[in-house]
Design an enzyme around this catalytic site. Structure first.
Site, short mmCIF file in Angstrom:
data_model
loop_
_atom_site.label_atom_id
_atom_site.label_comp_id
_atom_site.label_asym_id
_atom_site.label_seq_id
_atom_site.Cartn_x
_atom_site.Cartn_y
_atom_site.Cartn_z
CB CYS A 12 -0.97 0.01 1.23
SG CYS A 12 -0.12 -0.04 2.83
CG ASN A 27 4.35 -1.84 5.06
OD1 ASN A 27 5.81 -2.10 5.29
ND2 ASN A 27 3.47 -2.43 5.06
CB CYS A 87 -3.49 1.50 7.11
SG CYS A 87 -3.58 2.94 8.39
NE ARG A 88 -4.62 1.82 1.79
CZ ARG A 88 -4.40 2.42 0.71
NH1 ARG A 88 -4.97 2.19 -0.26
NH2 ARG A 88 -3.31 3.14 0.61
CB SER A 89 0.29 -3.59 2.48
OG SER A 89 1.12 -2.64 3.17
CG ASP A 138 -5.27 5.10 2.77
OD1 ASP A 138 -5.15 4.73 4.11
OD2 ASP A 138 -3.99 5.75 2.59
P1 4NP Z 1 -1.76 2.72 4.11
O1 4NP Z 1 -2.38 4.35 4.65
O2 4NP Z 1 -1.31 3.15 2.59
O3 4NP Z 1 -2.79 2.01 4.04
O4 4NP Z 1 -0.78 2.41 4.99
C1 4NP Z 1 -1.47 5.47 4.97
C2 4NP Z 1 -0.91 5.58 6.02
C3 4NP Z 1 -0.12 6.80 6.25
C4 4NP Z 1 -0.16 7.48 5.20
C5 4NP Z 1 -0.97 7.56 3.99
C6 4NP Z 1 -1.59 6.35 3.86
N1 4NP Z 1 0.38 9.01 5.38
O5 4NP Z 1 0.26 9.87 4.54
O6 4NP Z 1 1.08 9.22 6.48
#
Ligand code: 4NP
Length: 147
Positions: free
Chosen positions: A9, A12, A14-16, A120
């Site tokens: 994702c 790294n 939340c989703r992955s 997300d």
């Molecule tokens: P992920 O979510 O891609 O599912 O891990 C996010 C977590 C943090 C951020 C963006 C997306 N960020 O902008 O810090």
């Protein structure tokens, strides 16, 4: 044979990691990892609210740490799974010449759900909605791998 699976994702956190945690609990015979297309959270544990939502479903993400996706991952894994179209584009930008490792959207494995991405939850704050989608798709992925 597909035995090494990488979930990707943006952050790294939340989703992955959630997809990795759900998948490894269901199908521990595979080698799994997860990574982010960004380097924003390198070394971080999964995001607290996602860990909490996963724990409520019996999924422990506490040992996972964020790392950045790198071109060498194309050789280290048999299947690379992104959460949205931006992830896929960012992954494909690093594909080594001649490499043919499949890169797929997680939602491809849950066609009945009708979603074309895992939204997300870092932005939507809907951690349970993301986990619902991830659990459906992981079930489909497991069935796909069993052929
Ligand atoms: P992920 O979510 O891609 O599912 O891990 C996010 C977590 C943090 C951020 C963006 C997306 N960020 O902008 O810090």
């Amino acid at each position: 044979m597909t035995h090494r699976i990488l979930f990707v994702c943006l952050g790294n956190i939340c989703r992955s990691p959630a997809a990795e945690g759900v998948f490894r609990a269901r199908a521990p015979q595979y080698t799994t990892d997860s990574a982010g297309t960004s380097g924003w959270h390198i070394g971080d544990a999964p995001y607290g609210p996602m860990q909490k939502a996963a724990r409520a479903r019996g999924i422990d993400l506490g040992d996972l740490r964020a790392r950045q996706f790198v071109a060498a991952d194309f050789d280290r894994f048999d299947l690379i799974i992104g959460m949205d179209a931006n992830n896929i584009a960012d992954i494909e930008n690093l594909r080594p010449y001649g490499n043919d490792t499949p890169v797929r959207l997680l939602t491809d494995f849950a066609p009945h759900v009708g979603a074309d991405q895992v939204p997300d939850p870092y932005y939507t704050r809907d951690f349970d909605g993301a986990l619902d989608l991830i659990e459906s798709a992981v079930e489909g992925l497991d069935a796909h791998l069993k052929g």
